[in-house]
Write an enzyme that holds these catalytic residues in place. Structure first.
Site, PDB file in Angstrom:
ATOM      1  N   GLU A  47      48.366  23.772 -75.767  1.00 44.60           N
ATOM      2  CA  GLU A  47      49.634  23.256 -75.215  1.00 44.60           C
ATOM      3  C   GLU A  47      50.792  23.858 -76.017  1.00 44.60           C
ATOM      4  O   GLU A  47      50.686  24.011 -77.247  1.00 44.60           O
ATOM      5  CB  GLU A  47      49.633  21.725 -75.386  1.00 44.60           C
ATOM      6  CG  GLU A  47      50.949  21.039 -75.040  1.00 44.60           C
ATOM      7  CD  GLU A  47      50.975  19.562 -75.476  1.00 44.60           C
ATOM      8  OE1 GLU A  47      50.348  19.203 -76.503  1.00 44.60           O
ATOM      9  OE2 GLU A  47      51.637  18.774 -74.774  1.00 44.60           O
ATOM     10  N   ASN A 110      56.610  20.483 -69.327  1.00 40.73           N
ATOM     11  CA  ASN A 110      55.565  20.908 -70.260  1.00 40.73           C
ATOM     12  C   ASN A 110      54.450  21.461 -69.373  1.00 40.73           C
ATOM     13  O   ASN A 110      53.744  20.703 -68.704  1.00 40.73           O
ATOM     14  CB  ASN A 110      55.101  19.696 -71.089  1.00 40.73           C
ATOM     15  CG  ASN A 110      54.110  20.077 -72.166  1.00 40.73           C
ATOM     16  OD1 ASN A 110      53.498  21.123 -72.111  1.00 40.73           O
ATOM     17  ND2 ASN A 110      53.924  19.188 -73.132  1.00 40.73           N
ATOM     18  N   LYS A 127      52.678  18.887 -66.965  1.00 42.62           N
ATOM     19  CA  LYS A 127      52.138  17.664 -67.598  1.00 42.62           C
ATOM     20  C   LYS A 127      52.698  16.389 -66.964  1.00 42.62           C
ATOM     21  O   LYS A 127      53.920  16.216 -66.835  1.00 42.62           O
ATOM     22  CB  LYS A 127      52.456  17.698 -69.095  1.00 42.62           C
ATOM     23  CG  LYS A 127      51.833  16.580 -69.911  1.00 42.62           C
ATOM     24  CD  LYS A 127      52.074  16.846 -71.397  1.00 42.62           C
ATOM     25  CE  LYS A 127      51.458  15.838 -72.323  1.00 42.62           C
ATOM     26  NZ  LYS A 127      51.668  16.206 -73.744  1.00 42.62           N
ATOM     27  N   GLU A 146      58.681  13.886 -76.170  1.00 39.17           N
ATOM     28  CA  GLU A 146      58.354  14.514 -74.878  1.00 39.17           C
ATOM     29  C   GLU A 146      59.100  13.850 -73.729  1.00 39.17           C
ATOM     30  O   GLU A 146      59.478  14.510 -72.754  1.00 39.17           O
ATOM     31  CB  GLU A 146      56.846  14.468 -74.638  1.00 39.17           C
ATOM     32  CG  GLU A 146      56.087  15.413 -75.551  1.00 39.17           C
ATOM     33  CD  GLU A 146      54.686  15.694 -75.067  1.00 39.17           C
ATOM     34  OE1 GLU A 146      54.517  16.143 -73.928  1.00 39.17           O
ATOM     35  OE2 GLU A 146      53.753  15.446 -75.849  1.00 39.17           O
ATOM     36  N   CYS A 172      46.984  17.798 -72.953  1.00 39.97           N
ATOM     37  CA  CYS A 172      46.978  16.870 -74.086  1.00 39.97           C
ATOM     38  C   CYS A 172      46.819  15.404 -73.698  1.00 39.97           C
ATOM     39  O   CYS A 172      45.737  14.958 -73.388  1.00 39.97           O
ATOM     40  CB  CYS A 172      48.207  17.095 -74.959  1.00 39.97           C
ATOM     41  SG  CYS A 172      48.002  16.288 -76.574  1.00 39.97           S
ATOM     42  N   ASN A 197      48.291  19.152 -78.693  1.00 40.14           N
ATOM     43  CA  ASN A 197      48.899  19.042 -80.030  1.00 40.14           C
ATOM     44  C   ASN A 197      48.809  17.571 -80.383  1.00 40.14           C
ATOM     45  O   ASN A 197      49.644  16.771 -79.944  1.00 40.14           O
ATOM     46  CB  ASN A 197      50.384  19.419 -80.001  1.00 40.14           C
ATOM     47  CG  ASN A 197      50.652  20.902 -79.912  1.00 40.14           C
ATOM     48  OD1 ASN A 197      50.858  21.566 -80.913  1.00 40.14           O
ATOM     49  ND2 ASN A 197      50.675  21.429 -78.688  1.00 40.14           N
TER      50      ASN A 197
END
Ligand code: CDV
Length: 313
Positions: A47, A110, A127, A146, A172, A197
């Site tokens: 990621e 993302n 994401k 995020e 993730c 991550n």
């Protein structure tokens, strides 16, 4: 002999804030070459693989935030990776921060892509389960912003016919949600590829690192087994900007068993000859969705987001 896809998870050691994309891309190319020389056809990178995990930093200057985003893919910095992959006849999966003009406005996601061995982008995923918070938390050892820097992905959990199989992607935190895998399972997914991550510290409550690794593996193994799919997960690892990432890249079989797992916190390749047919028996018997799922009892899953406690007696 089933349909064999030799795949590599290309774990990345830390990328510091000062590191230039061009230098990171050279690390990706070195891993790609090593994988190709071992006969891999697909290399899975983490990621946000081109920069430090920047959501750990609170930034007020939008230009600074923007500097972590890619405005086209490929772009000048990343083109050498696409060129090398095409030359070697190896495809890859890459996570990056995507800035795009869409619906008449600038949007940020993302994102991850699957690139076919001919160098063409074969699939894209944005994401959906964005963890963390949107506001600055000065009391936390680091941020997880995020929800500030990205929009929720708008493309769903699609699958793609690629590499002689059916591939899907998530990123993730998505791996912790059974719905992620089930939606792809319902489309016959045979391999889910993902980057992650995962910080070694929980900013909300104390948690030992071994438990964070356990939950990571538990999520991969449960998702793989319950949907009879391979899962290939690639980490960013080690001490990045002074903060730890757990690492633990892994390749998990449709049986839920671990086929390969990284042991370092550095750039490290793990590989496996994945038989895409291995999940067939599970899909036909134990997890024959058409025969055994009882969707009339699953309505709450799509009609309700949070917990609603039962009424008091
Ligand atoms: N990048 C991530 O999505 N990380 C989350 C952390 C915040 C727990 C994860 O699920 O690993």
């Amino acid at each position: 002999m089933g349909r064999i896809l030799k795949v590599a998870a290309a774990q990345l050691g830390p990328i510091q804030r000062a590191d230039k994309r061009e230098a990171v891309v050279q690390r990706l190319i070195a891993l790609l070459r090593e994988a190709a020389s071992s006969g891999c056809k697909l290399v899975v990178f983490p990621e946000l693989a081109l920069t430090t995990f920047f959501p750990r930093w609170y930034m007020e200057d939008d230009a600074e935030v923007d500097s972590y985003f890619e405005h086209s893919m490929p772009n000048d910095a990343v083109q050498p990776l696409f060129d090398e992959a095409k030359k070697l006849g190896v495809g890859f999966h890459l996570g990056y921060a995507e800035a795009i003009l869409e619906d008449g406005r600038q949007r940020r996601f993302n994102t991850a892509i699957i690139v076919a061995p001919d160098g063409k982008i074969a699939g894209k995923y944005r994401k959906i389960h964005l963890p963390g918070h949107a506001e600055h938390r000065p009391q936390s050892p680091f941020q997880h912003l995020e929800k500030r820097y990205f929009e929720v992905g708008n493309g769903g959990f699609k699958v793609y016919r690629a590499y002689n199989g059916v591939l899907g992607m998530c990123i993730c935190n998505d791996r912790r949600w059974p719905e992620t895998f089930r939606v792809m399972g319902l489309q016959g997914v045979e391999m889910v590829v993902l980057g992650f991550n995962t910080p070694d510290t929980n900013i909300y409550h104390h948690e030992p690192v071994h438990r964070r690794m356990f939950h990571h593996m538990l999520s991969l193994q449960a998702g793989a087994y319950q949907n009879a799919t391979w899962v290939v997960a690639s980490a960013k690892a080690g001490n990045e900007d002074g903060f730890g990432l757990i690492g633990g890249s892994a390749i998990v079989a449709p049986t839920g068993e671990i086929a390969a797992q990284a042991i370092t916190e550095d750039d490290e390749l793990i590989m496996f000859n994945c038989d895409l047919d291995i999940g067939r028996d599970f899909k036909e018997y134990m997890f024959n969705f058409a025969k055994h799922r009882r969707i009339e009892h699953y309505k709450l899953i799509t009609e309700q987001t949070g917990v609603v406690d039962p009424p008091e007696d």
